[in-house]
Scaffold this motif. Structure first.
Motif, short mmCIF file in Angstrom:
data_model
loop_
_atom_site.label_atom_id
_atom_site.label_comp_id
_atom_site.label_asym_id
_atom_site.label_seq_id
_atom_site.Cartn_x
_atom_site.Cartn_y
_atom_site.Cartn_z
N ILE A 208 -2.93 6.16 -1.00
CA ILE A 208 -2.15 6.08 0.25
C ILE A 208 -3.07 6.24 1.45
N LYS A 209 -3.99 7.22 1.39
CA LYS A 209 -4.86 7.49 2.54
C LYS A 209 -5.91 6.40 2.76
N ASP A 210 -6.55 5.96 1.69
CA ASP A 210 -7.71 5.08 1.83
C ASP A 210 -7.41 3.59 1.69
N ASP A 211 -6.26 3.26 1.09
CA ASP A 211 -5.97 1.84 0.84
C ASP A 211 -4.74 1.36 1.60
N ILE A 212 -3.62 2.07 1.45
CA ILE A 212 -2.38 1.61 2.08
C ILE A 212 -2.36 1.91 3.57
N TRP A 213 -2.67 3.15 3.95
CA TRP A 213 -2.56 3.56 5.35
C TRP A 213 -3.42 2.73 6.30
N PRO A 214 -4.67 2.39 5.97
CA PRO A 214 -5.46 1.58 6.91
C PRO A 214 -4.82 0.23 7.25
N ASN A 215 -4.11 -0.37 6.28
CA ASN A 215 -3.47 -1.68 6.54
C ASN A 215 -2.29 -1.90 5.59
N PRO A 216 -1.14 -1.29 5.88
CA PRO A 216 0.02 -1.46 4.99
C PRO A 216 0.60 -2.87 5.01
N LEU A 217 0.36 -3.59 6.12
CA LEU A 217 0.95 -4.93 6.25
C LEU A 217 0.50 -5.88 5.15
N GLN A 218 -0.74 -5.72 4.69
CA GLN A 218 -1.25 -6.63 3.66
C GLN A 218 -0.45 -6.52 2.37
N TYR A 219 0.11 -5.34 2.09
CA TYR A 219 0.92 -5.17 0.88
C TYR A 219 2.38 -5.52 1.13
N TYR A 220 2.85 -5.30 2.34
CA TYR A 220 4.22 -5.71 2.67
C TYR A 220 4.38 -7.22 2.55
N LEU A 221 3.33 -7.95 2.91
CA LEU A 221 3.40 -9.43 2.92
C LEU A 221 3.02 -10.08 1.61
N VAL A 222 2.74 -9.29 0.58
CA VAL A 222 2.42 -9.88 -0.73
C VAL A 222 3.61 -10.71 -1.20
N PRO A 223 3.41 -12.00 -1.56
CA PRO A 223 4.55 -12.83 -1.98
C PRO A 223 5.17 -12.33 -3.27
N ASP A 224 6.47 -12.57 -3.40
CA ASP A 224 7.19 -12.18 -4.61
C ASP A 224 6.81 -13.12 -5.74
N MET A 225 6.11 -12.60 -6.74
CA MET A 225 5.62 -13.44 -7.83
C MET A 225 6.76 -14.05 -8.64
N ASP A 226 7.89 -13.32 -8.75
CA ASP A 226 9.03 -13.85 -9.50
C ASP A 226 9.55 -15.11 -8.85
N ASP A 227 9.64 -15.08 -7.49
CA ASP A 227 10.12 -16.26 -6.77
C ASP A 227 9.16 -17.42 -6.97
N GLU A 228 7.85 -17.12 -6.91
CA GLU A 228 6.86 -18.19 -7.07
C GLU A 228 6.95 -18.80 -8.46
N GLU A 229 7.14 -17.95 -9.48
CA GLU A 229 7.25 -18.44 -10.84
C GLU A 229 8.52 -19.28 -10.99
N GLY A 230 9.59 -18.82 -10.35
CA GLY A 230 10.85 -19.56 -10.41
C GLY A 230 10.72 -20.93 -9.79
N GLU A 231 10.01 -20.98 -8.64
CA GLU A 231 9.80 -22.27 -7.97
C GLU A 231 8.97 -23.18 -8.86
N GLY A 232 7.99 -22.63 -9.52
CA GLY A 232 7.14 -23.42 -10.40
C GLY A 232 7.94 -24.02 -11.54
N GLU A 233 8.87 -23.21 -12.10
CA GLU A 233 9.70 -23.69 -13.20
C GLU A 233 10.59 -24.83 -12.73
N GLU A 234 11.15 -24.67 -11.50
CA GLU A 234 12.01 -25.73 -10.96
C GLU A 234 11.21 -27.01 -10.77
#
Length: 277
Positions: A208-234
């Protein structure tokens, strides 16, 4: 030939070799002593560098504070920012059970504060809205390093509401999950607040101190892999449908070609009959 005159007896060789060994041992010992002196100088410079780096860190920690404050104000405008950030982080998500995620939906703000001298430790504060799990508005955990270098930690006592203690219910959930899905659910995220067994190697605190706190936005914006996989299947399904339609069209064209050939043969037969008449 002069070669025989140049020969040296084994005795002379051994004598010279022993003398070389004695000299090299003495030189090696002197070299080791000098290396030790030089190493002491390096260590002294490293200590000075650490002190200078600490002063720079203290200076920039103060300069960063207004920006952290501004960022927290902006994050407060985004619902479920922190629970999404934690769920998207690979190490933290591994510690979250379903009910932990539900409780973290009430988390509105996270603050990491390094102590003024930096080297003595830091504190992590979690701010919560009114929720069905506990009475606390703020849950904190502090990490301390005393002058002798011994680590320790302390945290807020969680005032659980009746029947809502997730740290006690996690074992029951774990047993049910292991029977159903053949793998164990993680312990409750909230057991971290009561775990002071190894303050010097608190993995979650450091993440939390060294990875998330310096830049939490990078993890908030991580794409939902389930959605991506679903789109790929479609997309795959659409490609298969198109290929199927192409095959049908090709078969239809072949059938039409065969019908045209049959018609041509029929016409030729009629012409032959006319000529015979």
């Amino acid at each position: 030939m002069s070669a025989p005159a140049a020969k040296v007896s084994k005795k002379e060789l051994n004598s010279n070799h022993d003398g070389a060994d004695e000299t090299s041992e003495k030189e090696q010992q002197e070299a080791i002593e000098h290396i030790d002196e030089v190493q002491n100088e390096i260590d002294r410079l490293n200590e000075q560098a650490s002190e200078e780096i600490l002063k720079v860190e203290q200076k920039y920690n103060k300069l960063r504070q207004p920006f952290f404050q501004k960022r927290s104000e902006l994050i407060a405008k985004i619902p479920n920012f922190w629970v999404t950030t934690f769920v998207n982080h690979p190490q933290v998500s591994a510690l979250l059970g379903e009910e932990d995620e539900e409780a973290l939906h009430y988390l509105t703000r996270v603050e990491v504060t390094e102590f003024e001298d930096i080297k003595s430790g830091y504190r992590i504060d979690f701010y919560f809205d009114e929720n069905p799990y506990f009475e606390n508005k703020v849950l904190s955990k502090e990490f301390h390093l005393n002058e002798s270098g011994d680590p320790s930690s302390k945290s807020t006592e969680i005032k659980w509401k009746s029947g809502k203690d997730l740290t006690k219910r996690s074992s029951q959930t774990q047993n049910k999950a292991s029977r159903k899905r053949q793998h164990e659910e993680p312990e409750s995220f909230f057991t971290w607040f009561t775990d002071h067994s190894d303050a010097g190697a608190d993995e979650l605190g450091e993440v939390i101190k060294d990875d998330i706190w310096p830049n939490p936005l990078q993890y908030y914006l991580v794409p939902d892999m389930d959605d991506e996989e679903g789109e790929g299947e479609e997309d795959d399904y659409d490609d298969e449908e198109e290929e199927g339609l192409e095959d049908i069209d090709e078969e239809g064209d072949e059938d039409e070609g065969e019908e045209d050939e049959d018609d041509d043969e029929g016409e030729e037969g009629e012409e032959d009959e006319g000529e015979d008449d």
